[in-house]
Design a protein around this motif. Structure first.
Motif, PDB file in Angstrom:
ATOM      1  N   LEU A 178       0.831  -1.205   0.000  1.00  0.00           N
ATOM      2  CA  LEU A 178       0.000   0.000   0.000  1.00  0.00           C
ATOM      3  C   LEU A 178       0.863   1.252   0.000  1.00  0.00           C
ATOM      4  CD1 LEU A 178      -2.778   1.327   0.180  1.00  0.00           C
ATOM      5  CD2 LEU A 178      -2.665   1.065   2.662  1.00  0.00           C
ATOM      6  N   SER A 179       1.903   1.259   0.826  1.00  0.00           N
ATOM      7  CA  SER A 179       2.770   2.424   0.925  1.00  0.00           C
ATOM      8  C   SER A 179       3.488   2.708  -0.394  1.00  0.00           C
ATOM      9  CB  SER A 179       3.787   2.209   2.050  1.00  0.00           C
ATOM     10  OG  SER A 179       4.684   3.288   2.124  1.00  0.00           O
ATOM     11  N   THR A 182       1.194   3.769  -3.230  1.00  0.00           N
ATOM     12  CA  THR A 182       0.698   5.130  -3.032  1.00  0.00           C
ATOM     13  C   THR A 182       1.764   6.157  -3.387  1.00  0.00           C
ATOM     14  OG1 THR A 182      -0.723   4.320  -1.243  1.00  0.00           O
ATOM     15  CG2 THR A 182      -0.421   6.687  -1.396  1.00  0.00           C
ATOM     16  N   ALA A 186       1.288   8.993  -6.118  1.00  0.00           N
ATOM     17  CA  ALA A 186       1.550  10.398  -5.789  1.00  0.00           C
ATOM     18  C   ALA A 186       2.535  10.998  -6.788  1.00  0.00           C
ATOM     19  CB  ALA A 186       2.097  10.506  -4.368  1.00  0.00           C
ATOM     20  N   SER A 213      -2.191  12.201   2.017  1.00  0.00           N
ATOM     21  CA  SER A 213      -1.801  10.874   2.492  1.00  0.00           C
ATOM     22  C   SER A 213      -0.415  10.995   3.095  1.00  0.00           C
ATOM     23  CB  SER A 213      -1.776   9.870   1.339  1.00  0.00           C
ATOM     24  OG  SER A 213      -0.724  10.177   0.430  1.00  0.00           O
ATOM     25  N   ALA A 215       2.041   9.181   2.287  1.00  0.00           N
ATOM     26  CA  ALA A 215       2.981   9.062   1.174  1.00  0.00           C
ATOM     27  C   ALA A 215       3.186  10.411   0.503  1.00  0.00           C
ATOM     28  CB  ALA A 215       2.474   8.035   0.167  1.00  0.00           C
TER      29      ALA A 215
END
Length: 288
Positions: A178-179, A182, A186, A213, A215
């Motif tokens: 997920l990190s 993202t 971005a 977020s 990120a």
């Protein structure tokens, strides 16, 4: 306080040991490729041993902060592994970014010697390690986690019991996916904004007000400025971690975004950016 044998004195491991020492734990460590870290921890009270078996002899709690399953497996059950040195009733806490099938295999082997395994993937990074505010994704039995909890409390403040052994590493892999995905999104968003004539710095600030977020907050300014140092997570590590996550995806599930994120990081790695921070995937596009 209990004695802990700690293996892995990298950017995360060193402050984790420092917090254990500060909370009164006796900590055994071994010589490391970062001799400066060893000497700092020795000065803080850690006892330094010549090898892993000596450090773990008779110790009931072992913590691993290693890069991944290959290193953990070699240390635990490889030739001369800790499985032969640890006493019955000991617990190993594996804080590496592990491969869940390997974690489960290791747990079975250790269990045959009366040794428990808790997989405890970490999040909140180096800052969390220094502040003693790590969060853990944990897999294992309640009994084994109870044995590990006092030491983990010295290094973190948030705990998620995800289920049996292996589930902590599964959750850690999903957190990474997920990190990293993202960050990639971005990056593409800011690149798109720049191509439309928007000021990237102003756009990053505006996006944080409505679609913010972690990120975008942490990596957006790096993407905008082109200054990617210091390395928080390298592109090479992101490739390795995303590949591990890809391996645990059930056949036929048909995920779309995770493979695309991995492809982006692999492209960057193929262009010689593997040692740079993940925000450096911005270099896949021209800045002018």
């Amino acid at each position: 306080m209990e004695t802990v044998a700690f293996f892995g004195l990298g950017n995360m491991g060193e402050p984790m040991v420092a917090n254990l020492l500060a909370k009164g734990f006796a900590v055994h460590i071994v010589q490391h490729r970062r001799p400066d870290a060893v000497e700092r921890l020795r000065g803080a009270g850690a006892k330094v041993f010549p090898d892993a078996a000596a450090a773990a002899q008779g110790v009931k709690l072992v913590i691993l902060a290693l890069p991944g399953s290959a290193e953990s497996e070699a240390l635990l059950t490889g030739p001369g592994g800790l499985i032969e040195a640890l006493p019955h009733g000991a617990v190993v806490v594996d804080c590496s970014t592990g491969e869940p099938p390997v974690t489960r295999r290791q747990a079975k082997l250790l269990s045959g010697k009366g040794i428990g395994l808790v997989d405890a993937g970490l999040t909140r990074g180096v800052a969390g390690a220094k502040q003693g505010k790590l969060a853990y994704f944990m897999g294992g039995t309640e009994a084994d986690m109870a044995k590990a909890k006092p030491a983990l409390d010295a290094m973190g403040d948030t705990f998620f019991h995800m289920g049996p052994v292996g589930s902590g590493h599964e959750a850690k892999n999903l957190s990474n996916a997920l990190s990293y995905a993202t960050v990639a999104l971005a990056c593409e968003t800011l690149i798109l904004g720049r191509s439309l004539g928007l000021d990237p710095a102003r756009l990053q600030e505006a996006l944080m007000a409505g679609a913010g977020s972690k990120a975008l907050e942490a990596y957006g300014p790096r993407i905008v400025s082109g200054d990617y140092a210091p390395v928080r997570v390298s592109i090479g590590n992101a490739c390795a971690h995303l590949q591990t996550t890809e391996h645990i995806v059930p056949e036929g599930l048909g995920l779309k975004l995770l493979p695309q994120a991995l492809q982006s990081y692999r492209r960057a790695d193929g262009q010689g950016l593997g040692g740079q921070d993940i925000s450096a995937i911005a270099e896949l596009w021209p800045r002018s």
